[in-house]
Design a protein around this motif. Structure first.
Motif, PDB file in Angstrom:
ATOM      1  N   VAL A   1      30.421  50.962  24.446  1.00  0.00           N
ATOM      2  CA  VAL A   1      29.715  50.508  25.651  1.00  0.00           C
ATOM      3  C   VAL A   1      28.827  49.329  25.287  1.00  0.00           C
ATOM      4  CG1 VAL A   1      28.087  51.101  27.497  1.00  0.00           C
ATOM      5  CG2 VAL A   1      29.740  52.801  26.689  1.00  0.00           C
ATOM      6  N   LEU A   2      28.946  48.255  26.066  1.00  0.00           N
ATOM      7  CA  LEU A   2      28.155  47.049  25.843  1.00  0.00           C
ATOM      8  C   LEU A   2      27.600  46.567  27.173  1.00  0.00           C
ATOM      9  CD1 LEU A   2      27.346  44.605  23.927  1.00  0.00           C
ATOM     10  CD2 LEU A   2      29.469  43.526  24.744  1.00  0.00           C
ATOM     11  N   ILE A   3      26.338  46.146  27.177  1.00  0.00           N
ATOM     12  CA  ILE A   3      25.738  45.543  28.357  1.00  0.00           C
ATOM     13  C   ILE A   3      25.199  44.166  27.981  1.00  0.00           C
ATOM     14  CG2 ILE A   3      23.589  46.804  27.896  1.00  0.00           C
ATOM     15  CD1 ILE A   3      24.760  45.817  31.397  1.00  0.00           C
ATOM     16  N   LEU A   4      25.537  43.161  28.770  1.00  0.00           N
ATOM     17  CA  LEU A   4      25.093  41.796  28.526  1.00  0.00           C
ATOM     18  C   LEU A   4      24.330  41.277  29.734  1.00  0.00           C
ATOM     19  CD1 LEU A   4      28.462  40.379  27.117  1.00  0.00           C
ATOM     20  CD2 LEU A   4      26.448  41.022  25.759  1.00  0.00           C
ATOM     21  N   GLU A   5      23.372  40.412  29.485  1.00  0.00           N
ATOM     22  CA  GLU A   5      22.663  39.707  30.551  1.00  0.00           C
ATOM     23  C   GLU A   5      22.920  38.221  30.339  1.00  0.00           C
ATOM     24  OE1 GLU A   5      18.220  39.344  32.607  1.00  0.00           O
ATOM     25  OE2 GLU A   5      18.555  40.648  30.863  1.00  0.00           O
ATOM     26  N   SER A   6      23.660  37.615  31.258  1.00  0.00           N
ATOM     27  CA  SER A   6      24.120  36.240  31.087  1.00  0.00           C
ATOM     28  C   SER A   6      23.520  35.343  32.164  1.00  0.00           C
ATOM     29  CB  SER A   6      25.656  36.191  31.167  1.00  0.00           C
ATOM     30  OG  SER A   6      26.132  34.882  30.984  1.00  0.00           O
ATOM     31  N   HIS A   7      22.799  34.306  31.731  1.00  0.00           N
ATOM     32  CA  HIS A   7      22.207  33.327  32.639  1.00  0.00           C
ATOM     33  C   HIS A   7      22.910  31.988  32.408  1.00  0.00           C
ATOM     34  CE1 HIS A   7      18.902  36.063  33.681  1.00  0.00           C
ATOM     35  NE2 HIS A   7      18.919  36.416  32.404  1.00  0.00           N
ATOM     36  N   HIS A   8      23.658  31.559  33.386  1.00  0.00           N
ATOM     37  CA  HIS A   8      24.511  30.380  33.212  1.00  0.00           C
ATOM     38  C   HIS A   8      23.719  29.086  33.361  1.00  0.00           C
ATOM     39  CE1 HIS A   8      28.228  32.923  34.580  1.00  0.00           C
ATOM     40  NE2 HIS A   8      27.610  33.418  33.514  1.00  0.00           N
ATOM     41  N   GLY A   9      24.030  28.160  32.481  1.00  0.00           N
ATOM     42  CA  GLY A   9      23.465  26.827  32.579  1.00  0.00           C
ATOM     43  C   GLY A   9      24.250  25.978  33.575  1.00  0.00           C
ATOM     44  N   PRO A  10      23.792  24.767  33.830  1.00  0.00           N
ATOM     45  CA  PRO A  10      24.448  23.912  34.841  1.00  0.00           C
ATOM     46  C   PRO A  10      25.862  23.503  34.460  1.00  0.00           C
ATOM     47  CG  PRO A  10      22.765  22.701  33.631  1.00  0.00           C
ATOM     48  CD  PRO A  10      22.605  24.134  33.244  1.00  0.00           C
ATOM     49  N   ASP A  11      26.204  23.555  33.186  1.00  0.00           N
ATOM     50  CA  ASP A  11      27.540  23.140  32.745  1.00  0.00           C
ATOM     51  C   ASP A  11      28.391  24.327  32.287  1.00  0.00           C
ATOM     52  OD1 ASP A  11      26.933  20.389  33.160  1.00  0.00           O
ATOM     53  OD2 ASP A  11      25.838  20.369  31.257  1.00  0.00           O
ATOM     54  N   PHE A  12      28.103  25.499  32.843  1.00  0.00           N
ATOM     55  CA  PHE A  12      28.824  26.713  32.418  1.00  0.00           C
ATOM     56  C   PHE A  12      30.319  26.591  32.710  1.00  0.00           C
ATOM     57  CE2 PHE A  12      30.674  30.865  33.280  1.00  0.00           C
ATOM     58  CZ  PHE A  12      30.317  31.573  32.146  1.00  0.00           C
ATOM     59  N   GLU A  13      31.104  26.964  31.717  1.00  0.00           N
ATOM     60  CA  GLU A  13      32.556  27.010  31.862  1.00  0.00           C
ATOM     61  C   GLU A  13      33.083  28.263  31.172  1.00  0.00           C
ATOM     62  OE1 GLU A  13      34.420  23.534  30.420  1.00  0.00           O
ATOM     63  OE2 GLU A  13      33.538  22.185  31.915  1.00  0.00           O
ATOM     64  N   MET A  14      34.107  28.854  31.736  1.00  0.00           N
ATOM     65  CA  MET A  14      34.689  30.065  31.154  1.00  0.00           C
ATOM     66  C   MET A  14      36.194  30.017  31.289  1.00  0.00           C
ATOM     67  SD  MET A  14      33.981  34.055  32.223  1.00  0.00           S
ATOM     68  CE  MET A  14      34.924  35.397  31.468  1.00  0.00           C
ATOM     69  N   GLU A  15      36.874  30.256  30.197  1.00  0.00           N
ATOM     70  CA  GLU A  15      38.324  30.368  30.217  1.00  0.00           C
ATOM     71  C   GLU A  15      38.706  31.798  30.635  1.00  0.00           C
ATOM     72  OE1 GLU A  15      40.315  27.843  29.720  1.00  0.00           O
ATOM     73  OE2 GLU A  15      38.627  26.488  29.288  1.00  0.00           O
ATOM     74  N   PHE A  16      39.939  31.963  31.081  1.00  0.00           N
ATOM     75  CA  PHE A  16      40.413  33.303  31.413  1.00  0.00           C
ATOM     76  C   PHE A  16      40.373  34.201  30.178  1.00  0.00           C
ATOM     77  CE2 PHE A  16      42.333  31.560  35.316  1.00  0.00           C
ATOM     78  CZ  PHE A  16      41.996  32.581  36.198  1.00  0.00           C
ATOM     79  N   ARG A  17      39.978  35.459  30.400  1.00  0.00           N
ATOM     80  CA  ARG A  17      39.955  36.457  29.330  1.00  0.00           C
ATOM     81  C   ARG A  17      40.785  37.659  29.753  1.00  0.00           C
ATOM     82  NH1 ARG A  17      33.643  36.949  27.215  1.00  0.00           N
ATOM     83  NH2 ARG A  17      33.609  34.943  26.117  1.00  0.00           N
ATOM     84  N   VAL A  18      41.349  38.347  28.756  1.00  0.00           N
ATOM     85  CA  VAL A  18      42.036  39.616  28.965  1.00  0.00           C
ATOM     86  C   VAL A  18      41.510  40.576  27.908  1.00  0.00           C
ATOM     87  CG1 VAL A  18      44.245  40.827  29.035  1.00  0.00           C
ATOM     88  CG2 VAL A  18      44.091  38.476  29.857  1.00  0.00           C
ATOM     89  N   HIS A  19      41.166  41.799  28.315  1.00  0.00           N
ATOM     90  CA  HIS A  19      40.553  42.733  27.363  1.00  0.00           C
ATOM     91  C   HIS A  19      41.016  44.160  27.611  1.00  0.00           C
ATOM     92  CE1 HIS A  19      38.033  42.957  30.917  1.00  0.00           C
ATOM     93  NE2 HIS A  19      37.654  41.711  30.712  1.00  0.00           N
ATOM     94  N   ASP A  20      40.736  45.024  26.636  1.00  0.00           N
ATOM     95  CA  ASP A  20      41.186  46.411  26.676  1.00  0.00           C
ATOM     96  C   ASP A  20      40.049  47.344  27.081  1.00  0.00           C
ATOM     97  OD1 ASP A  20      43.194  48.334  26.437  1.00  0.00           O
ATOM     98  OD2 ASP A  20      42.491  48.921  24.451  1.00  0.00           O
ATOM     99  N   PHE A  21      39.181  46.876  27.924  1.00  0.00           N
ATOM    100  CA  PHE A  21      38.079  47.714  28.412  1.00  0.00           C
ATOM    101  C   PHE A  21      37.858  47.443  29.894  1.00  0.00           C
ATOM    102  CE2 PHE A  21      36.304  43.973  26.217  1.00  0.00           C
ATOM    103  CZ  PHE A  21      35.642  43.332  27.256  1.00  0.00           C
ATOM    104  N   VAL A  22      37.136  48.360  30.530  1.00  0.00           N
ATOM    105  CA  VAL A  22      36.729  48.167  31.920  1.00  0.00           C
ATOM    106  C   VAL A  22      35.479  47.287  31.924  1.00  0.00           C
ATOM    107  CG1 VAL A  22      35.927  49.278  34.033  1.00  0.00           C
ATOM    108  CG2 VAL A  22      37.647  50.419  32.594  1.00  0.00           C
ATOM    109  N   LYS A  23      35.496  46.269  32.777  1.00  0.00           N
ATOM    110  CA  LYS A  23      34.333  45.383  32.876  1.00  0.00           C
ATOM    111  C   LYS A  23      33.819  45.370  34.313  1.00  0.00           C
ATOM    112  CE  LYS A  23      34.778  40.811  32.206  1.00  0.00           C
ATOM    113  NZ  LYS A  23      34.882  39.548  31.430  1.00  0.00           N
ATOM    114  N   MET A  24      32.510  45.443  34.444  1.00  0.00           N
ATOM    115  CA  MET A  24      31.895  45.337  35.758  1.00  0.00           C
ATOM    116  C   MET A  24      30.859  44.222  35.730  1.00  0.00           C
ATOM    117  SD  MET A  24      29.257  46.026  38.033  1.00  0.00           S
ATOM    118  CE  MET A  24      28.201  47.286  37.326  1.00  0.00           C
ATOM    119  N   LEU A  25      30.989  43.271  36.636  1.00  0.00           N
ATOM    120  CA  LEU A  25      30.046  42.164  36.766  1.00  0.00           C
ATOM    121  C   LEU A  25      29.107  42.447  37.929  1.00  0.00           C
ATOM    122  CD1 LEU A  25      32.631  39.264  36.485  1.00  0.00           C
ATOM    123  CD2 LEU A  25      31.032  39.938  34.711  1.00  0.00           C
TER     124      LEU A  25
END
Length: 283
Positions: A22-46
């Motif tokens: 179990v992992l919890i992250l707190e992510s604050h995006h900057g003005p130039d935020f970019e994200m590539e597609f991801r695929v993972h072996d866990f359930v993720k909730m945003l």
């Protein structure tokens, strides 16, 4: 001086899970935020704290804003796309699918994509996510157990989350706040022992106290206090009839902080004392 400004990131955070899953992250995006597609072996909730944008899950593109939640199941590609001039801040909860292996239907029971909006439910989830963040920072021997139990609790809540319209309340169903009130009352029906005050309840679902009392009476036909005490007394009656537990213990389990308050409420609802009611059922 303490710096309370969150650090910004222009890249998606690392989602490598610890050994307990179990992992919890707190992510604050900057003005130039970019994200590539991801695929993972866990359930993720945003869970979106602030900002606006879109969350891509497989071939779907969900528009999101504050308090929106998106569920990504294992094996589904996903990424976040911020709106221009409105970068997203969010919590990211990751729960490895191995923690759900005890039930073959657990993953399939979870919804996929954007969850229905409902203020009271969102606040319940946000409180639990903040608790997880705190537990993760403790780094104590109890951290894995605490995080696993709370992570699974959140998934359980998500799997059962539905936003139904006000059953049969056609005269109220178009009024603002009714859906939140109905969801709160359904939660109250099984968590009456946690209820505290009208002020706290109205704050939790984001409705002013006066409006809260009007809506509550409109939906239930009762005051908040009478409704809560009826639920508590009804549960107390079951325990008095089916167990030999002390009356003090039963009163506290039902949510009464003071024994005298329990006696007054019970006599008001049943016209007898708890001990007299128990004797009448034993005869």
């Amino acid at each position: 001086m303490l710096n309370l400004t969150p650090s910004l990131t222009n890249r998606a955070l690392d989602e490598t899970l610890p050994s307990w899953g179990v992992l919890i992250l707190e992510s604050h995006h900057g003005p130039d935020f970019e994200m590539e597609f991801r695929v993972h072996d866990f359930v993720k909730m945003l869970y979106v704290i602030s900002g606006n944008g879109h969350v891509h899950v497989a071939e779907d593109r969900h528009e999101v804003g504050p308090r929106d939640m998106v569920v990504v199941l294992p094996g589904r590609k996903n990424r976040i796309e911020d709106s221009p001039n409105s970068p997203i801040s969010c919590y990211v909860l990751c729960v490895h699918r191995s923690l759900l292996s005890f039930d073959q239907q657990a993953v399939s029971a979870l919804p996929l994509g954007l969850l229905p909006r409902q203020a009271h439910f969102a606040q319940r989830i946000e409180r639990r996510l903040r608790r997880l963040l705190y537990q993760q920072l403790q780094n104590s021997p109890l951290t894995p157990l605490a995080m696993v139990s709370n992570g699974l609790e959140i998934l359980s809540l998500i799997s059962s989350h539905r936003v139904d319209k006000s059953d049969g309340l056609t005269d109220l169903s178009q009024e603002p706040g009714v859906d939140e009130m109905v969801a709160y009352i359904r939660h109250l029906d099984t968590h009456f022992f946690e209820a505290t005050t009208i002020d706290e309840a109205s704050t939790n679902i984001g409705i002013p106290r006066r409006r809260f009392t009007q809506l509550f009476r409109g939906v239930t036909g009762q005051t908040w206090l009478n409704y809560v005490q009826e639920l508590r007394v009804e549960h107390a009656c079951k325990l008095l009839e089916t167990t030999d537990r002390p009356i003090t213990s039963i009163a506290f389990e039902c949510g009464f902080a003071e024994l005298s308050t329990f006696y007054r409420a019970f006599r008001k609802m049943r016209d007898v004392t708890p001990s007299a009611w128990r004797r009448s059922r034993a005869d």
